[in-house]
Motif scaffolding. Sequence first.
Motif, PDB file in Angstrom:
ATOM      1  N   LYS A 201       5.956  -1.672  -0.316  1.00 29.62           N
ATOM      2  CA  LYS A 201       4.571  -1.271  -0.524  1.00 29.62           C
ATOM      3  C   LYS A 201       4.487  -0.127  -1.537  1.00 29.62           C
ATOM      4  CE  LYS A 201       3.704  -2.564   4.273  1.00 29.62           C
ATOM      5  NZ  LYS A 201       3.459  -2.051   5.640  1.00 29.62           N
ATOM      6  N   ASN A 202       3.267   0.149  -1.965  1.00 29.32           N
ATOM      7  CA  ASN A 202       2.959   1.256  -2.892  1.00 29.32           C
ATOM      8  C   ASN A 202       3.449   1.005  -4.312  1.00 29.32           C
ATOM      9  OD1 ASN A 202       1.811   2.573  -0.750  1.00 29.32           O
ATOM     10  ND2 ASN A 202       3.350   4.164  -0.584  1.00 29.32           N
TER      11      ASN A 202
ATOM     12  N   SER B 215      -9.398   4.690  -1.646  1.00 31.06           N
ATOM     13  CA  SER B 215     -10.444   4.110  -0.808  1.00 31.06           C
ATOM     14  C   SER B 215     -10.935   5.104   0.233  1.00 31.06           C
ATOM     15  CB  SER B 215      -9.927   2.844  -0.119  1.00 31.06           C
ATOM     16  OG  SER B 215      -8.778   3.132   0.672  1.00 31.06           O
ATOM     17  N   ALA B 216     -10.287   6.268   0.313  1.00 28.80           N
ATOM     18  CA  ALA B 216     -10.685   7.280   1.295  1.00 28.80           C
ATOM     19  C   ALA B 216     -10.411   8.661   0.733  1.00 28.80           C
ATOM     20  CB  ALA B 216      -9.921   7.088   2.607  1.00 28.80           C
TER      21      ALA B 216
ATOM     22  N   TYR C 126       3.247   7.687   4.055  1.00 31.29           N
ATOM     23  CA  TYR C 126       3.566   6.769   2.959  1.00 31.29           C
ATOM     24  C   TYR C 126       2.609   5.584   2.930  1.00 31.29           C
ATOM     25  CZ  TYR C 126       7.717   9.330   1.653  1.00 31.29           C
ATOM     26  OH  TYR C 126       8.553  10.308   1.187  1.00 31.29           O
ATOM     27  N   ARG C 127       2.151   5.151   4.079  1.00 25.98           N
ATOM     28  CA  ARG C 127       1.201   4.041   4.147  1.00 25.98           C
ATOM     29  C   ARG C 127      -0.106   4.392   3.429  1.00 25.98           C
ATOM     30  NH1 ARG C 127       1.038  -0.397   7.756  1.00 25.98           N
ATOM     31  NH2 ARG C 127       2.959   0.420   8.674  1.00 25.98           N
ATOM     32  N   ASN C 128      -0.470   5.668   3.451  1.00 27.89           N
ATOM     33  CA  ASN C 128      -1.739   6.096   2.857  1.00 27.89           C
ATOM     34  C   ASN C 128      -1.567   6.900   1.580  1.00 27.89           C
ATOM     35  OD1 ASN C 128      -3.926   5.334   4.952  1.00 27.89           O
ATOM     36  ND2 ASN C 128      -2.246   6.178   6.180  1.00 27.89           N
ATOM     37  N   MET C 129      -0.363   6.914   1.044  1.00 25.96           N
ATOM     38  CA  MET C 129      -0.066   7.736  -0.124  1.00 25.96           C
ATOM     39  C   MET C 129      -0.890   7.343  -1.339  1.00 25.96           C
ATOM     40  SD  MET C 129       3.692   8.670  -1.591  1.00 25.96           S
ATOM     41  CE  MET C 129       4.088   9.692  -0.177  1.00 25.96           C
ATOM     42  N   ARG C 130      -1.130   6.046  -1.503  1.00 23.26           N
ATOM     43  CA  ARG C 130      -1.833   5.556  -2.687  1.00 23.26           C
ATOM     44  C   ARG C 130      -3.323   5.316  -2.448  1.00 23.26           C
ATOM     45  NH1 ARG C 130       1.718   6.490  -6.830  1.00 23.26           N
ATOM     46  NH2 ARG C 130       3.727   5.491  -6.518  1.00 23.26           N
ATOM     47  N   ARG C 131      -3.768   5.476  -1.205  1.00 21.11           N
ATOM     48  CA  ARG C 131      -5.153   5.093  -0.939  1.00 21.11           C
ATOM     49  C   ARG C 131      -6.021   6.214  -0.372  1.00 21.11           C
ATOM     50  NH1 ARG C 131      -3.956   0.717   3.957  1.00 21.11           N
ATOM     51  NH2 ARG C 131      -3.562   2.209   5.627  1.00 21.11           N
ATOM     52  N   SER C 132      -5.444   7.393  -0.089  1.00 20.12           N
ATOM     53  CA  SER C 132      -6.242   8.474   0.487  1.00 20.12           C
ATOM     54  C   SER C 132      -5.917   9.795  -0.212  1.00 20.12           C
ATOM     55  CB  SER C 132      -5.972   8.603   1.988  1.00 20.12           C
ATOM     56  OG  SER C 132      -6.859   9.524   2.581  1.00 20.12           O
TER      57      SER C 132
ATOM     58  N   ILE D 239      -2.753  17.317   4.422  1.00 23.08           N
ATOM     59  CA  ILE D 239      -1.791  17.276   3.336  1.00 23.08           C
ATOM     60  C   ILE D 239      -2.285  16.388   2.196  1.00 23.08           C
ATOM     61  CG2 ILE D 239       0.146  17.618   4.934  1.00 23.08           C
ATOM     62  CD1 ILE D 239       0.779  14.591   4.436  1.00 23.08           C
ATOM     63  N   ASP D 240      -1.760  16.668   1.021  1.00 19.47           N
ATOM     64  CA  ASP D 240      -1.835  15.721  -0.083  1.00 19.47           C
ATOM     65  C   ASP D 240      -0.604  14.831   0.065  1.00 19.47           C
ATOM     66  OD1 ASP D 240      -1.530  14.337  -2.461  1.00 19.47           O
ATOM     67  OD2 ASP D 240      -1.963  16.039  -3.751  1.00 19.47           O
ATOM     68  N   PRO D 241      -0.761  13.571   0.441  1.00 18.21           N
ATOM     69  CA  PRO D 241       0.411  12.753   0.774  1.00 18.21           C
ATOM     70  C   PRO D 241       1.353  12.524  -0.399  1.00 18.21           C
ATOM     71  CG  PRO D 241      -1.570  11.391   0.662  1.00 18.21           C
ATOM     72  CD  PRO D 241      -2.020  12.815   0.581  1.00 18.21           C
ATOM     73  N   ARG D 242       0.847  12.649  -1.617  1.00 18.81           N
ATOM     74  CA  ARG D 242       1.706  12.446  -2.788  1.00 18.81           C
ATOM     75  C   ARG D 242       2.629  13.634  -3.034  1.00 18.81           C
ATOM     76  NH1 ARG D 242      -2.811  10.530  -2.535  1.00 18.81           N
ATOM     77  NH2 ARG D 242      -3.797  12.540  -2.955  1.00 18.81           N
ATOM     78  N   LYS D 243       2.389  14.742  -2.323  1.00 17.19           N
ATOM     79  CA  LYS D 243       3.212  15.943  -2.484  1.00 17.19           C
ATOM     80  C   LYS D 243       4.237  16.111  -1.354  1.00 17.19           C
ATOM     81  CE  LYS D 243       0.853  17.367  -6.114  1.00 17.19           C
ATOM     82  NZ  LYS D 243      -0.115  18.461  -5.986  1.00 17.19           N
ATOM     83  N   VAL D 244       4.219  15.209  -0.367  1.00 17.73           N
ATOM     84  CA  VAL D 244       5.076  15.366   0.802  1.00 17.73           C
ATOM     85  C   VAL D 244       6.186  14.325   0.787  1.00 17.73           C
ATOM     86  CG1 VAL D 244       5.149  15.247   3.334  1.00 17.73           C
ATOM     87  CG2 VAL D 244       3.266  16.419   2.187  1.00 17.73           C
TER      88      VAL D 244
END
Length: 439
Positions: free
Chosen positions: A167-168, A175-176, A274-280, A367-372
């Motif tokens: 994924k990703n 989307s959020a 990671y599931r929401n890294m690209r969408r939130s 958190i910003d998921p892209r930074k974690v």
Amino acid sequence: MMHCGKKNICGVTACILIFATIFISSWKDAQQQNNITRKHFPQATTTSPAYQSCRGEPAQNVITPLKDNRTFIISAYFDNRESKVTRVIGIVHHAEVKQLYCWFCCQDDRKMYVSKATIDVHSDRFGFPYGAADIICLEPEGCDPTHVSVHQSPHGNIDQLPRFEIKNRKTETFSADFTVCISTMFGNYNNVLQFIQSMEMYKILGVQKVVIYKNNCSHLMEKVLKFYMEEGTVEIIPWPINSHLKVSSKWLFMQDGTHIGYYGQITALNDCIYRNMRRSRFVLLNDADEIILPLKHSDWKTMMSSLQQQNPGAGVFLFENHIFPETVSTHMFNISSWHTVPGVNILQHVHREPDRKNVFNPRKMIIDPRKVIQTSVHSVLRAYADSVYVPMDVALIYHCRVPLQGHLPREALIRDTTLWRYNSSLITNVNKVLYQTVL
């Protein structure tokens, strides 16, 4: 030039020479291809699977055990923040799983490539033998693999290996703005009223999606979850971890033979990031009885805009937990139609326990998921950005539960009615849900 005494001998000899020439040429081509594979993919441990077509059975479940029954795969994610790797979120026995391999399926040539994995068991196991792990494999150059399998060996029958979609890989538009990750719902969860109130507070504050890793809950709670799923707010991730491991409902290992703490909460939290890294834009990591409650701002969006402006290098924002004991009530908002609904009415609990000397208040995060890279429950373990402790006058975690300081009299508690700022919208919204689900 070769001269032959007999015609048929010449023919046989010519065939032999032609065959030898073809064999030598094929061998050289194979060697050249092997050198290319090794050059482009230095972690490759074997070249023979490169000549096998992609096969294997698609994984059907969220938790997939490997044959060793010491490794459990959750999901695979593309991660190019440092290098082009596939990061597989899993659960492993920290001492017994020493070697794993990623079997990649490439889109263009439909071939398999094998890479030795780096097994990174998260540091926060709290004494349990099993812990969350990142199984990381470098991807082959010139290949955008769609699926990956994980195996204990670089050799084997690939038809027997479950395949996981990576994924990703595609860039998505958000989307959020805010996604809440709740992990894990277990113990035949039936705190229906407080759950609905929390959900409606999340929506008032700015959430678009709530992801719940569900082990089990009551029949009535199932009806409520179904409502929110159909509404589009809730995404349920089935979490039958107790079908694979002996789980503890505690966070600390008690030498009781259990395998993993708190129903694998840490693994679920990392998967949710990671599931929401690209969408939130942001991900909140908290429990269903916790609300990150702004004090200076009306909602999360304005609060986070201010916090980011003040802390431009931050990607992790930690909010202090405060207990509002469910044993201490007010007579306000004693709504009769709610009396038949199981669970706590948070509007009646506006007294919080004072801080205890020399006791650290745990924190939960936005958190910003892209930074974690990796997270624990109350802090991140690895990140590309700074962590910031949000002052209590900006926001706190409203945590309505059994008291931690039950000996304190009511007069020793601190009256905090911040939640009542939202009472009108909250009551209206909760009633709408109750009348469509419970009442």
